[in-house]
Design a protein around this motif. Sequence first.
Motif, PDB file in Angstrom:
ATOM      1  N   ASN A 291      44.760  54.766  39.222  1.00 60.49           N
ATOM      2  CA  ASN A 291      44.090  56.065  39.343  1.00 60.49           C
ATOM      3  C   ASN A 291      44.979  57.247  38.994  1.00 60.49           C
ATOM      4  OD1 ASN A 291      41.290  55.469  40.495  1.00 60.49           O
ATOM      5  ND2 ASN A 291      42.637  54.175  41.704  1.00 60.49           N
TER       6      ASN A 291
ATOM      7  N   ARG B  44      38.022  45.184  41.921  1.00 64.15           N
ATOM      8  CA  ARG B  44      38.197  46.512  41.327  1.00 64.15           C
ATOM      9  C   ARG B  44      37.311  47.536  42.040  1.00 64.15           C
ATOM     10  NH1 ARG B  44      40.958  49.522  37.244  1.00 64.15           N
ATOM     11  NH2 ARG B  44      40.085  51.554  37.674  1.00 64.15           N
TER      12      ARG B  44
ATOM     13  N   ALA C 116      40.563  54.282  46.731  1.00 61.53           N
ATOM     14  CA  ALA C 116      41.395  55.226  45.982  1.00 61.53           C
ATOM     15  C   ALA C 116      41.348  56.667  46.508  1.00 61.53           C
ATOM     16  CB  ALA C 116      41.033  55.189  44.502  1.00 61.53           C
TER      17      ALA C 116
ATOM     18  N   ASP D  22      38.539  50.859  43.936  1.00 62.74           N
ATOM     19  CA  ASP D  22      37.975  52.178  43.620  1.00 62.74           C
ATOM     20  C   ASP D  22      37.451  52.871  44.876  1.00 62.74           C
ATOM     21  OD1 ASP D  22      38.586  51.909  40.953  1.00 62.74           O
ATOM     22  OD2 ASP D  22      36.569  51.261  40.359  1.00 62.74           O
TER      23      ASP D  22
END
Length: 104
Positions: free
Chosen positions: A96, A55, A62, A59
């Motif tokens: 997101n 994760r 993103a 992130d």
Amino acid sequence: MIGVPMPNPRDSIIDELNQHLDAFFGAGRTVQEVAQGVSGVKDGTCGGGHSSKLRAERDRLAPGLKALAETGSSINKAAAAMGIDHKRARLIARENGFKFTENP
């Protein structure tokens, strides 16, 4: 003792639980619903270290992927530019809250 039936342990546990419920609600207390995430427990995930690392990596990717999406790039071209698979790019976009154009 031989010949005497043993009490079912499940019945004693249920009786004890019912006594605790009666005492709880008898004292005027009410049920409180805790929103997901407040307690630190997430539904549907293992919560292990490996998933947290994955994760964190998503992130990190993103913002670059979002910038490519805002320029009108397709998901396949953006994924190729970032060096990731298109399925991973789709997951990052869904997590997101941004979308890619269907046809560039």
